[in-house]
Design an enzyme around this catalytic site. Structure first.
Site, PDB file in Angstrom:
ATOM      1  N   HIS A   1       5.696  34.675 -37.344  1.00 32.60           N
ATOM      2  CA  HIS A   1       5.725  34.252 -36.175  1.00 32.60           C
ATOM      3  C   HIS A   1       5.202  33.337 -35.561  1.00 32.60           C
ATOM      4  CE1 HIS A   1       5.535  35.858 -31.888  1.00 32.60           C
ATOM      5  NE2 HIS A   1       4.561  36.473 -31.923  1.00 32.60           N
TER       6      HIS A   1
ATOM      7  N   CYS B   1      11.266  33.793 -31.816  1.00 32.41           N
ATOM      8  CA  CYS B   1      10.230  32.877 -31.404  1.00 32.41           C
ATOM      9  C   CYS B   1      10.124  31.749 -31.722  1.00 32.41           C
ATOM     10  CB  CYS B   1       9.061  33.713 -32.135  1.00 32.41           C
ATOM     11  SG  CYS B   1       8.960  34.146 -33.831  1.00 32.41           S
TER      12      CYS B   1
END
Length: 330
Positions: free
Chosen positions: A89, A203
């Site tokens: 992430h 993301c």
């Protein structure tokens, strides 16, 4: 392995021989005029952006450090487990030299990854029901332990307060118009020059857009290697099927509607170990043995004629950008 297979795409046979209109590849990600309210049916196990705040206005003379932040997905729960698989992430951090305050900015799912990747099949709603919005989250502070323990926290550039404020205006536009999370990248083969049919919107893509905006405003990035995770499906040329109304509406294609619902049924929450393995077998049978998958993208449905190697998770280098304006010297 079982976790990865459940996150992977699989699907059933196309009925009716529908033809695809000529499309530009990759299909452009659709932007919207405003963000709709979410349905109360959509619920998150973990609250989206629990400590979020408005982006502050920085003084023009401020000097702000920009940090690249990266950690394994669900690191807060599973530690470095997914880091070993390079499922990461991404976020970006800021530090003001005038105030000494730190800030974190990231973009992720409102209702967790599973809801963005697969729909709910509600008995009272004919069409698959999606909880797939994503959004930017900005909050004060950088959790050094979170990003450093199993990931990355590294300075990538320095900007002025003016550049930060211009970036903030862009973030508002980007967040209000790019509202749906897209998990999958879909391309023709593992070859780097192969055709990309669909690009993901998650993301890492937000961070790449943010870096590019800063570069266009004059930021000069350090020469360091930066890698990002992509989950790629491999498919022949996709076949356009239609939108929710044309497939599931009163004059829709009942056979196709049933096939799409049947495709998504193995991805429901599992109640027992036996049900888990039964559904896992269905997924493998459809995608591996029958080369079938249904994709929901831009509120439209597509059929993907899947082909080997079907699914691949890559951790690929994407260089930091070079801007179009004169450099800002700090």
């Amino acid at each position: 392995l079982l976790l990865l297979l459940l996150l992977a795409p699989w699907g059933p046979r196309v009925s009716g021989g529908l033809l695809s209109p000529r499309r530009r590849w990759p299909v452009p990600y659709r932007r919207f005029d405003y963000r709709p309210k979410t349905d109360p049916y959509c619920q998150a196990r973990y609250t989206f952006c629990p400590t979020g705040s408005a982006i502050p206005v920085m003084k023009e003379e401020d000097v702000i450090e920009v940090y690249r932040l990266q950690a394994p997905v669900w690191e807060f729960k599973y530690g470095d487990l997914l880091g070993h698989l390079k499922i990461m992430h991404d976020a970006v951090g800021f530090k003001s030299s005038l105030t000494g305050k730190n800030y974190t900015m990231e973009w992720y799912e409102l209702f967790q990854l599973g809801n963005c990747t697969f729909p709910h099949l509600r008995p009272d709603v004919e069409a698959p029901f999606w909880c797939n919005q994503g959004a930017a989250c900005f909050y004060e502070g950088i959790d050094d332990a979170h990003w450093k323990a199993n990931g990355t926290l590294v300075l990538v550039t320095t900007i002025s307060g003016t550049m930060f404020n211009e970036m903030a205006q862009w973030v508002k536009y980007d967040n209000e118009t790019g509202i749906y999370y897209e998990t999958w990248t879909v391309q023709a083969s593992p070859d780097k020059k192969s055709t990309v049919w669909f690009d993901s919107y998650e993301c890492s893509k937000f961070i790449l857009r943010t870096y590019q905006k800063l570069a266009d405003l004059g930021a000069v990035f350090k020469k360091i290697q930066t890698n990002y995770t992509s989950i790629i499906l491999f498919s022949g040329e996709p076949i356009y099927l239609g939108n929710e109304t044309s497939i599931f509406g009163p004059h829709g294609n009942k056979t196709l509607a049933a096939a799409i619902r049947d495709f998504y049924s193995p991805f429901k929450p599992h109640q027992s170990v036996r049900e888990f393995f039964v559904d896992l077998f269905k997924i493998i049978d459809r995608v591996i043995l029958n080369h079938q998958f249904y994709l929901f993208y831009n509120l439209e449905y597509w059929f993907l004629p899947m082909k080997s190697p079907y699914l691949k998770i890559i951790y690929e280098e994407v260089p930091l950008p070079v801007g179009s304006k004169a450099s800002f010297g700090v």
